[in-house]
Design a protein around this motif. Structure first.
Motif, short mmCIF file in Angstrom:
data_model
loop_
_atom_site.label_atom_id
_atom_site.label_comp_id
_atom_site.label_asym_id
_atom_site.label_seq_id
_atom_site.Cartn_x
_atom_site.Cartn_y
_atom_site.Cartn_z
N UNK A 29 0.83 -1.21 0.00
CA UNK A 29 0.00 0.00 0.00
C UNK A 29 0.86 1.26 0.00
N UNK A 30 1.98 1.22 0.72
CA UNK A 30 2.80 2.41 0.92
C UNK A 30 3.44 2.96 -0.34
N UNK A 31 3.97 2.10 -1.19
CA UNK A 31 4.65 2.58 -2.40
C UNK A 31 3.70 3.36 -3.31
N UNK A 32 2.52 2.83 -3.62
CA UNK A 32 1.60 3.62 -4.44
C UNK A 32 1.12 4.90 -3.75
N UNK A 33 0.93 4.84 -2.43
CA UNK A 33 0.49 6.04 -1.70
C UNK A 33 1.54 7.13 -1.76
N UNK A 34 2.81 6.78 -1.55
CA UNK A 34 3.88 7.76 -1.62
C UNK A 34 3.96 8.37 -3.02
N UNK A 35 3.87 7.54 -4.04
CA UNK A 35 3.92 8.04 -5.42
C UNK A 35 2.72 8.94 -5.72
N UNK A 36 1.55 8.53 -5.27
CA UNK A 36 0.34 9.32 -5.52
C UNK A 36 0.41 10.67 -4.81
#
Length: 85
Positions: A29-36
């Motif tokens: 979940x964290x990687x897409x959230x950081x990118x978003x």
């Protein structure tokens, strides 16, 4: 069927499960959230150091939220299992 090498039957919250689940969910979940967040906020991240610092700051918040959520879920699941016994 072979016997498992080791078994584990914790009383209360299984902290091993909490740590493993927190790790996996934070990465997934964290990687897409950081990118978003980086795209939506429009933060200027010109260097790798700036990108890493941003990912660490936002990732720490994501990790904390996920860890608390997973722990609360495990505690609820544990209390439900104890009530059924």
């Amino acid at each position: 069927m072979p016997e498992p090498v080791e078994t584990h039957d914790p009383e209360g919250v299984d902290y091993g499960w909490v740590m493993q689940t927190t790790f996996v969910v934070t990465i997934v979940v964290g990687a897409p959230v950081v990118a978003l967040i980086a795209l939506l906020v429009g933060v200027s991240l010109p260097t790798w150091a700036a990108r890493a610092e941003f990912a660490i700051r936002v990732g720490a918040l994501v990790w904390f939220v996920v860890a608390v959520g997973v722990f609360l879920c495990a505690r609820k699941r544990s209390s439900n299992n104890n009530n059924e016994s």
